[in-house]
Design an enzyme around this catalytic site. Structure first.
Site, mmCIF file in Angstrom:
data_model
loop_
_atom_site.group_PDB
_atom_site.id
_atom_site.type_symbol
_atom_site.label_atom_id
_atom_site.label_comp_id
_atom_site.label_asym_id
_atom_site.label_seq_id
_atom_site.Cartn_x
_atom_site.Cartn_y
_atom_site.Cartn_z
ATOM 1 C CG HIS A 96 -45.211 -12.093 -10.716
ATOM 2 N ND1 HIS A 96 -44.536 -13.187 -10.353
ATOM 3 C CD2 HIS A 96 -46.060 -11.952 -9.688
ATOM 4 C CE1 HIS A 96 -44.940 -13.870 -9.530
ATOM 5 N NE2 HIS A 96 -45.814 -13.102 -8.979
ATOM 6 C CG HIS A 98 -47.526 -6.399 -9.495
ATOM 7 N ND1 HIS A 98 -47.138 -6.707 -11.073
ATOM 8 C CD2 HIS A 98 -47.324 -5.075 -9.628
ATOM 9 C CE1 HIS A 98 -46.755 -5.567 -11.623
ATOM 10 N NE2 HIS A 98 -47.036 -4.592 -11.069
#
Length: 109
Positions: A96, A98
């Protein structure tokens, strides 16, 4: 075993509580749940995006960097410095998008 997407499965779902640093409609910055640095903040989009290489939305990228700039500025103002890091490929434990905003020397080696 670590999930493929800790941020969606735990943080954004509310299963893991986090201490928020800053939040917008589409972006969340919070203190890392298992910090590697004395100051360790994670910034994520609230929708799933695999990585920096797959983001397609320029407006969201601008919003993410606006949050990163604000948070990194606060860390730098308070501590005199900050690092802004992201990982790709096998270096990216959670799949994800980040960024880590950190200060200080690593706590664990």
């Amino acid at each position: 075993m670590m999930s493929e997407d800790f941020y969606c499965e735990q943080v954004l779902s509310g299963k893991t509580e986090v201490e928020k640093v800053y939040e917008t409609e589409n972006v969340l910055a919070y203190y890392h749940t298992k910090p590697f640095y004395p100051v360790h903040i994670v910034t994520i989009p609230k929708k799933h995006i695999d990585s920096l290489l797959t983001i397609q939305e320029d407006n969201l990228l601008l919003e993410i960097f606006t949050v990163i700039k604000y948070v990194a500025g606060k860390v730098s103002e308070e501590h005199g410095a900050a690092r802004v890091l992201t990982n790709l490929g096998n270096y990216q434990d959670s799949k994800h998008l980040h960024w880590h905003i950190v200060y200080g020397e690593p706590l664990k080696k």
